[in-house]
Design a protein around this motif. Structure first.
Motif, PDB file in Angstrom:
ATOM      1  N   GLY A  57       2.701  -1.663   1.047  1.00  0.00           N
ATOM      2  CA  GLY A  57       1.372  -1.853   1.614  1.00  0.00           C
ATOM      3  C   GLY A  57       0.815  -3.238   1.361  1.00  0.00           C
ATOM      4  O   GLY A  57       0.255  -3.871   2.261  1.00  0.00           O
ATOM      5  N   ILE A  58       0.971  -3.725   0.142  1.00  0.00           N
ATOM      6  CA  ILE A  58       0.491  -5.066  -0.194  1.00  0.00           C
ATOM      7  C   ILE A  58       1.240  -6.107   0.624  1.00  0.00           C
ATOM      8  O   ILE A  58       0.649  -7.047   1.171  1.00  0.00           O
ATOM      9  CB  ILE A  58       0.644  -5.327  -1.701  1.00  0.00           C
ATOM     10  CG1 ILE A  58      -0.321  -4.416  -2.480  1.00  0.00           C
ATOM     11  CG2 ILE A  58       0.379  -6.792  -2.028  1.00  0.00           C
ATOM     12  CD1 ILE A  58      -0.110  -4.440  -3.980  1.00  0.00           C
TER      13      ILE A  58
ATOM     14  N   HIS B 181      -0.006  -5.976   4.489  1.00  0.00           N
ATOM     15  CA  HIS B 181      -1.345  -6.484   4.788  1.00  0.00           C
ATOM     16  C   HIS B 181      -1.482  -7.975   4.486  1.00  0.00           C
ATOM     17  O   HIS B 181      -2.175  -8.684   5.223  1.00  0.00           O
ATOM     18  CB  HIS B 181      -2.384  -5.699   3.996  1.00  0.00           C
ATOM     19  CG  HIS B 181      -2.592  -4.311   4.516  1.00  0.00           C
ATOM     20  ND1 HIS B 181      -3.216  -4.054   5.719  1.00  0.00           N
ATOM     21  CD2 HIS B 181      -2.245  -3.101   4.012  1.00  0.00           C
ATOM     22  CE1 HIS B 181      -3.253  -2.755   5.935  1.00  0.00           C
ATOM     23  NE2 HIS B 181      -2.674  -2.148   4.915  1.00  0.00           N
TER      24      HIS B 181
ATOM     25  N   TYR C 248      -2.437 -10.820   7.555  1.00  0.00           N
ATOM     26  CA  TYR C 248      -3.890 -10.861   7.433  1.00  0.00           C
ATOM     27  C   TYR C 248      -4.587 -11.815   8.417  1.00  0.00           C
ATOM     28  O   TYR C 248      -5.620 -11.440   8.992  1.00  0.00           O
ATOM     29  CB  TYR C 248      -4.296 -11.206   6.000  1.00  0.00           C
ATOM     30  CG  TYR C 248      -5.767 -10.971   5.753  1.00  0.00           C
ATOM     31  CD1 TYR C 248      -6.232  -9.696   5.478  1.00  0.00           C
ATOM     32  CD2 TYR C 248      -6.686 -12.012   5.825  1.00  0.00           C
ATOM     33  CE1 TYR C 248      -7.578  -9.457   5.277  1.00  0.00           C
ATOM     34  CE2 TYR C 248      -8.038 -11.782   5.631  1.00  0.00           C
ATOM     35  CZ  TYR C 248      -8.475 -10.512   5.344  1.00  0.00           C
ATOM     36  OH  TYR C 248      -9.811 -10.271   5.153  1.00  0.00           O
TER      37      TYR C 248
ATOM     38  N   VAL D  56      -8.248  -6.390   0.625  1.00  0.00           N
ATOM     39  CA  VAL D  56      -7.116  -5.635   1.134  1.00  0.00           C
ATOM     40  C   VAL D  56      -6.064  -5.435   0.041  1.00  0.00           C
ATOM     41  O   VAL D  56      -5.502  -4.351  -0.112  1.00  0.00           O
ATOM     42  CB  VAL D  56      -6.492  -6.362   2.347  1.00  0.00           C
ATOM     43  CG1 VAL D  56      -5.119  -5.814   2.664  1.00  0.00           C
ATOM     44  CG2 VAL D  56      -7.395  -6.200   3.558  1.00  0.00           C
TER      45      VAL D  56
ATOM     46  N   ALA E 190      -5.086  -1.875  -0.821  1.00  0.00           N
ATOM     47  CA  ALA E 190      -3.845  -1.479  -0.151  1.00  0.00           C
ATOM     48  C   ALA E 190      -2.824  -0.888  -1.106  1.00  0.00           C
ATOM     49  O   ALA E 190      -2.123   0.073  -0.749  1.00  0.00           O
ATOM     50  CB  ALA E 190      -3.238  -2.680   0.575  1.00  0.00           C
TER      51      ALA E 190
ATOM     52  N   HIS F  71      -1.793   2.843  -0.280  1.00  0.00           N
ATOM     53  CA  HIS F  71      -0.443   3.077   0.223  1.00  0.00           C
ATOM     54  C   HIS F  71       0.389   3.906  -0.747  1.00  0.00           C
ATOM     55  O   HIS F  71       1.276   4.649  -0.328  1.00  0.00           O
ATOM     56  CB  HIS F  71       0.253   1.741   0.516  1.00  0.00           C
ATOM     57  CG  HIS F  71      -0.094   1.180   1.862  1.00  0.00           C
ATOM     58  ND1 HIS F  71      -1.348   0.680   2.139  1.00  0.00           N
ATOM     59  CD2 HIS F  71       0.625   1.053   3.006  1.00  0.00           C
ATOM     60  CE1 HIS F  71      -1.371   0.254   3.390  1.00  0.00           C
ATOM     61  NE2 HIS F  71      -0.187   0.484   3.936  1.00  0.00           N
TER      62      HIS F  71
ATOM     63  N   MET G 116      -9.215   3.839   0.912  1.00  0.00           N
ATOM     64  CA  MET G 116      -9.167   2.496   1.488  1.00  0.00           C
ATOM     65  C   MET G 116     -10.421   2.112   2.256  1.00  0.00           C
ATOM     66  O   MET G 116     -10.735   0.924   2.394  1.00  0.00           O
ATOM     67  CB  MET G 116      -7.947   2.403   2.433  1.00  0.00           C
ATOM     68  CG  MET G 116      -7.684   1.014   2.988  1.00  0.00           C
ATOM     69  SD  MET G 116      -7.235  -0.156   1.665  1.00  0.00           S
ATOM     70  CE  MET G 116      -7.298  -1.710   2.563  1.00  0.00           C
TER      71      MET G 116
ATOM     72  N   ASP H 279     -11.946  -1.642   3.334  1.00  0.00           N
ATOM     73  CA  ASP H 279     -11.852  -2.100   4.715  1.00  0.00           C
ATOM     74  C   ASP H 279     -13.203  -2.592   5.222  1.00  0.00           C
ATOM     75  O   ASP H 279     -13.284  -3.578   5.964  1.00  0.00           O
ATOM     76  CB  ASP H 279     -11.333  -0.955   5.592  1.00  0.00           C
ATOM     77  CG  ASP H 279     -10.791  -1.454   6.924  1.00  0.00           C
ATOM     78  OD1 ASP H 279     -10.096  -2.488   6.926  1.00  0.00           O
ATOM     79  OD2 ASP H 279     -11.059  -0.816   7.959  1.00  0.00           O
TER      80      ASP H 279
ATOM     81  N   SER I 267       3.823  -5.849  10.939  1.00  0.00           N
ATOM     82  CA  SER I 267       3.349  -5.242   9.699  1.00  0.00           C
ATOM     83  C   SER I 267       3.966  -3.862   9.498  1.00  0.00           C
ATOM     84  O   SER I 267       4.332  -3.484   8.387  1.00  0.00           O
ATOM     85  CB  SER I 267       1.822  -5.138   9.686  1.00  0.00           C
ATOM     86  OG  SER I 267       1.355  -4.245  10.657  1.00  0.00           O
TER      87      SER I 267
ATOM     88  N   SER J  54       6.363  -3.008   6.599  1.00  0.00           N
ATOM     89  CA  SER J  54       5.983  -1.914   5.715  1.00  0.00           C
ATOM     90  C   SER J  54       7.126  -0.922   5.528  1.00  0.00           C
ATOM     91  O   SER J  54       7.472  -0.547   4.406  1.00  0.00           O
ATOM     92  CB  SER J  54       4.758  -1.186   6.283  1.00  0.00           C
ATOM     93  OG  SER J  54       4.410  -0.088   5.466  1.00  0.00           O
TER      94      SER J  54
END
Length: 321
Positions: free
Chosen positions: A27-28, A31, A35, A81, A85, A89, A129, A133, A277, A281
């Motif tokens: 997830g990191i 994002h 970004y 994020v 994230a 995630h 999250m 966001d 992404s 991911s």
């Protein structure tokens, strides 16, 4: 001759912690890399009274933002994020695997099991999250007053209350449940088609993940525009935008202001963001899941000698001498 374990099979002592840790790292990665395009998407979806903040396309937005505000403006809010994230995630992928296994054990078809897993994972992850966001989008908008995640959170809470962080949660779920159900189902089916032997195959993970992300993003774009309107309502000057109450109200305002094309605002950058992404991911998730599962299984695991052939003991990769 020993049987070779499937690469996706997790050792008993790893459990869902492997999925959660792999999901957090994935997830990191996802994002952070995409970004700047996400920042452009947010700006294109916001209804602004300033002609300076109206962009004709992704290229136009990138050129104008970088030339007038500097490249750093495209990264504003990324820390929010990153903070959200990882945990979100982790919860997402942990729930994903748990529900998929549970649904399979209950006799659900593979497609139904994957859809239920995707939807359940979304409900849990988005609850965590959503506030991050909101902060992210408040920092992404044109001429945002915020440069710090903590300052943004404090000001939004003081001026608009806790509800500001969750006013878009029903809309987020209305996006994310079909998005993740579509994404996970398409990904699982494509992965099975491209990689029937279920071997570790980064290329199949990338292609399947990218296609799955594109389909899911395109279908859910109208709801994503509504979510942006809700999450940035505190920055709006117009009364109809500032007082929007929920998803249906937001959709009504969008249609009244911009007609059908309003529902497709940010479609291109949304798909452009989702393809790489989602591919990144899923590739990251499969890699970290494989890496961590074997690390748990093999006490003397050596990364520098990592190979995919198993020797010495079942469940371990060859490490060399």
């Amino acid at each position: 001759m020993q049987d070779e374990d499937e690469y996706e099979g997790l050792p008993a002592n790893a459990g869902y912690m492997v999925n959660m840790l792999a999901g957090a790292l994935a997830g990191i990665s996802e994002h952070a890399v995409m970004y700047p395009v996400d920042s452009i998407k947010t700006r294109m979806q916001v209804f602004s009274a300033s002609p300076v903040a109206i962009y004709s396309g992704v290229g136009n937005a990138f050129a104008r933002i970088s030339s007038t505000e500097g490249m750093r403006a495209l990264w504003r809010g990324v820390s929010s994020v990153v903070l959200g994230a990882g945990p979100a995630h982790a919860v997402h992928f942990g729930t994903l695997e748990a529900v998929k296994e549970l649904a399979g054990n209950m006799g659900c078809t593979p497609m139904l099991a994957t859809s239920l897993a995707g939807a359940s994972a979304t409900i849990a992850a988005d609850a965590l999250m959503n506030p991050f966001d909101v902060i992210k989008q408040r920092m992404q908008v044109h001429k945002s007053e915020f440069r710090s995640v903590l300052t943004c959170a404090r000001v939004v809470f003081r001026n608009e209350g806790l509800a500001a962080f969750y006013v878009s949660y029903p809309t987020t779920l209305a996006i994310s449940i079909p998005y993740n159900a579509i994404q996970f189902t398409v990904y699982d089916q494509l992965k099975e088609l491209m990689n029937p032997r279920r071997e570790y195959s980064p290329s199949s993970h990338i292609v399947a993940g990218g296609v799955a992300g594109a389909v899911a993003a395109a279908v859910t774009t109208p709801l994503d525009v509504a979510k942006t309107v809700l999450q940035t309502r505190g920055t709006a000057n117009a009364a109809d935008l500032r007082n929007v109450r929920g998803m249906w109200d937001a959709l009504r305002v969008i249609g009244a202001r911009d007609g059908f094309k309003g529902y497709l605002r940010g479609l291109t950058p949304r798909v452009l963001t989702s393809v790489p992404s989602s591919a990144l991911s899923w590739m990251s998730y499969e890699f970290f899941s494989t890496l961590l599962s074997h690390a748990f299984a093999c006490p003397n695991f050596g990364l520098q000698k990592l190979q995919f052939e198993q020797t010495h003991r079942p469940g371990c990769w060859a490490r060399g001498v």
